[in-house]
Write a protein that holds these residues in place. Structure first.
Motif, PDB file in Angstrom:
ATOM      1  N   PHE A  23       0.834  -1.203   0.000  1.00 53.70           N
ATOM      2  CA  PHE A  23       0.000   0.000   0.000  1.00 53.70           C
ATOM      3  C   PHE A  23       0.876   1.265   0.000  1.00 53.70           C
ATOM      4  CE2 PHE A  23      -2.166   3.307   2.523  1.00 53.70           C
ATOM      5  CZ  PHE A  23      -3.292   3.508   1.735  1.00 53.70           C
ATOM      6  N   MET A  24       1.857   1.284   0.905  1.00 51.07           N
ATOM      7  CA  MET A  24       2.738   2.446   1.037  1.00 51.07           C
ATOM      8  C   MET A  24       3.523   2.689  -0.244  1.00 51.07           C
ATOM      9  SD  MET A  24       4.959   2.720   4.508  1.00 51.07           S
ATOM     10  CE  MET A  24       5.880   4.236   4.727  1.00 51.07           C
ATOM     11  N   SER A  25       3.997   1.596  -0.822  1.00 52.05           N
ATOM     12  CA  SER A  25       4.806   1.691  -2.027  1.00 52.05           C
ATOM     13  C   SER A  25       3.996   2.334  -3.158  1.00 52.05           C
ATOM     14  CB  SER A  25       5.264   0.288  -2.380  1.00 52.05           C
ATOM     15  OG  SER A  25       5.933   0.293  -3.584  1.00 52.05           O
ATOM     16  N   ASP A  26       2.747   1.902  -3.340  1.00 53.19           N
ATOM     17  CA  ASP A  26       1.902   2.509  -4.376  1.00 53.19           C
ATOM     18  C   ASP A  26       1.560   3.961  -4.049  1.00 53.19           C
ATOM     19  OD1 ASP A  26       1.480   0.867  -6.596  1.00 53.19           O
ATOM     20  OD2 ASP A  26       0.231  -0.482  -5.399  1.00 53.19           O
ATOM     21  N   ASP A 156      12.748   6.831   6.171  1.00 50.50           N
ATOM     22  CA  ASP A 156      11.381   6.918   6.705  1.00 50.50           C
ATOM     23  C   ASP A 156      10.332   6.857   5.599  1.00 50.50           C
ATOM     24  OD1 ASP A 156      11.375   9.414   5.527  1.00 50.50           O
ATOM     25  OD2 ASP A 156      11.022  10.543   7.357  1.00 50.50           O
ATOM     26  N   ALA A 157      10.782   7.060   4.361  1.00 57.84           N
ATOM     27  CA  ALA A 157       9.840   7.052   3.237  1.00 57.84           C
ATOM     28  C   ALA A 157       9.755   5.676   2.572  1.00 57.84           C
ATOM     29  CB  ALA A 157      10.256   8.099   2.206  1.00 57.84           C
ATOM     30  N   LEU A 158      10.505   4.706   3.079  1.00 51.70           N
ATOM     31  CA  LEU A 158      10.455   3.372   2.477  1.00 51.70           C
ATOM     32  C   LEU A 158       9.323   2.563   3.112  1.00 51.70           C
ATOM     33  CD1 LEU A 158      14.243   2.409   2.272  1.00 51.70           C
ATOM     34  CD2 LEU A 158      12.803   3.471   0.527  1.00 51.70           C
ATOM     35  N   ASP A 257      -5.472  10.764   8.421  1.00 49.40           N
ATOM     36  CA  ASP A 257      -5.681   9.319   8.348  1.00 49.40           C
ATOM     37  C   ASP A 257      -4.916   8.786   7.121  1.00 49.40           C
ATOM     38  OD1 ASP A 257      -6.607   6.791   7.815  1.00 49.40           O
ATOM     39  OD2 ASP A 257      -8.742   7.327   7.765  1.00 49.40           O
ATOM     40  N   PRO A 258      -3.974   7.835   7.333  1.00 49.72           N
ATOM     41  CA  PRO A 258      -3.137   7.352   6.221  1.00 49.72           C
ATOM     42  C   PRO A 258      -3.928   6.693   5.087  1.00 49.72           C
ATOM     43  CG  PRO A 258      -2.334   6.492   8.333  1.00 49.72           C
ATOM     44  CD  PRO A 258      -3.628   7.190   8.602  1.00 49.72           C
ATOM     45  N   LEU A 267       3.326   9.455   3.430  1.00 49.29           N
ATOM     46  CA  LEU A 267       3.270   8.350   4.386  1.00 49.29           C
ATOM     47  C   LEU A 267       4.678   8.045   4.865  1.00 49.29           C
ATOM     48  CD1 LEU A 267       0.876   5.821   2.584  1.00 49.29           C
ATOM     49  CD2 LEU A 267       0.297   7.705   4.119  1.00 49.29           C
ATOM     50  N   THR A 268       4.859   7.908   6.176  1.00 45.18           N
ATOM     51  CA  THR A 268       6.176   7.564   6.714  1.00 45.18           C
ATOM     52  C   THR A 268       6.028   6.634   7.911  1.00 45.18           C
ATOM     53  OG1 THR A 268       6.179   9.434   8.265  1.00 45.18           O
ATOM     54  CG2 THR A 268       7.230   9.806   6.124  1.00 45.18           C
ATOM     55  N   ALA A 269       7.145   6.073   8.317  1.00 44.97           N
ATOM     56  CA  ALA A 269       7.224   5.332   9.582  1.00 44.97           C
ATOM     57  C   ALA A 269       8.581   5.616  10.193  1.00 44.97           C
ATOM     58  CB  ALA A 269       7.049   3.843   9.333  1.00 44.97           C
TER      59      ALA A 269
END
Ligand code: SAH
Length: 356
Positions: A23-26, A156-158, A257-258, A267-269
């Motif tokens: 999801f994050m990658s897209d 953080d962006a991966l 909300d992500p 989006l980051t972590a």
């Protein structure tokens, strides 16, 4: 609904729930609708601001740190000066300006940037028009040569995978559908060999995150440093060993909300620095201790630089200069949330400011 939400909804209907990483990658890098692919997200008019965008002092300290370490390692020539995820090119521009004080470094360097976003690559080309720059598709394309590399707010962006502990197994966070809307759920519990080392320091219900894409990237970098010399400097927000849910979305400097607007929010972590250090050590390099950004900048001499710059400023310009210094170094701002890690061929060759 954003065009990407529509596309992802159809894909989930067809193929079932997807991992957070997918999801994050897209959301970040989809060729047509990805967040980074389609915009410049940085700065006051964008969604977030980074250290190099706050003040030139950040890049100056990093640049002097790299230059000193290049000298300490015998000033190899030629060598690669590289950055991954260079944003607007501001950090590299500050590094290149401050290192003009070491002309033999400029004569020896070959500058390489690795940037996934065509939009930001175009901005970097403008910012760095005065220099000869080569863009690479991937860190695997970096020359087999001594390498000094920086990455600020890159890891953080991966994309991450997120797991909730359940007995000896783990339930993975997945994006699925509820009444036609994107929603987060958990898979059934399964054993996860990659998380074997986390069974000792977590309990039922704890959340841990892994970033599978970071390992091959660090391996490529660390292998070159171990074999040819050099150093890497990673600065990001995060901590030693991931614990807890840090998956987040920012839009116009606000937490959102992500899942609400895929492709339109950043989006980051948080970065797990322990995982970066382990990958580097497996590839034969030495990792420093993790150090808070404020402490690192302090050791590199940011106070003296801030005072020198301040003598030329007055009024609002002086006020914003002082505010920028605080933002970079104060524990209440980026000073302790952000951390740095360095890689080098041996403990003795770690860059200034870092401890083995
Ligand atoms: N370092 C810059 C920008 C940070 S934003 C600064 O501090 O201002 C994250 C950067 O990483 C952006 O340039 C983004 O386009 C890039 N990026 C994200 N994922 C990437 C990937 N997989 N490969 C290369 N670059 C990537």
């Amino acid at each position: 609904m954003t065009p990407l939400a529509d596309l992802l909804t159809r894909r989930i209907r067809h193929a079932g729930p997807m991992s957070l990483a997918e999801f994050m990658s897209d959301c970040l890098l989809h060729p047509e609708h990805g967040y980074y692919t389609t915009r410049d997200p940085l700065g006051a008019g964008g969604d977030f601001t980074t250290a190099p965008e706050i003040s030139q002092m950040f890049g100056e300290m990093i640049g002097l740190c790299l230059a000193q370490n290049w000298l300490d390692q015998g000033a190899p020539s030629p060598f690669t000066l590289a950055e991954i995820g260079p944003g607007r090119g501001t950090l590299m521009a500050d590094i290149l300006r401050v290192t003009k004080a070491v002309p033999e470094l400029h004569a020896a360097m070959k500058v390489h940037l690795i940037e996934a976003s065509p939009t930001l690559q175009a901005t970097q080309a403008k910012t760095l028009a005065a220099y000869e720059i080569t863009w690479l598709e991937s860190v695997a394309d970096l020359p087999q040569a001594p390498l000094w590399l920086v990455a600020n707010e890159f890891f953080d962006a991966l994309p991450i995978r997120q797991f909730t502990r359940d007995g000896a197994g783990w339930r993975e966070a997945q994006v699925g559908l509820l009444n036609g809307a994107l929603t987060l759920g958990l898979s059934a519990a399964t054993p996860m060999p990659e998380l074997a080392h986390r069974l000792t320091d977590t309990k039922d219900g704890d959340i841990v995150e892994i970033c599978p894409a970071s390992t091959p990237i660090v391996t490529e970098i660390a292998t070159r440093i171990a074999q040819h010399g050099g150093a890497a400097l990673f600065v990001d927000y995060g901590d030693w060993r991931s614990l807890g849910d840090t998956f987040q979305a920012l839009e116009a400097h606000q937490m959102v909300d992500p899942l609400a607007r895929p492709g339109c929010a950043d989006l980051t972590a948080h970065v797990d620095f322990d995982a970066l250090a382990r990958a580097a050590q497996s590839a034969g390099a030495v990792a420093s201790q993790m150090i808070p950004q404020g402490m690192l900048l302090g050791r590199l001499g940011i106070s003296a630089r801030a005072e020198a710059l301040a003598t030329k400023l007055s009024g609002d310009a002086l006020k914003s200069h002082i505010a920028a210094f605080d933002r970079l170094t104060s524990p209440a701002e980026m000073g302790t949330l952000f951390k740095a890690l360095a890689l080098a061929p041996t403990a003795k060759l770690l860059p200034p400011g870092f401890d083995a």
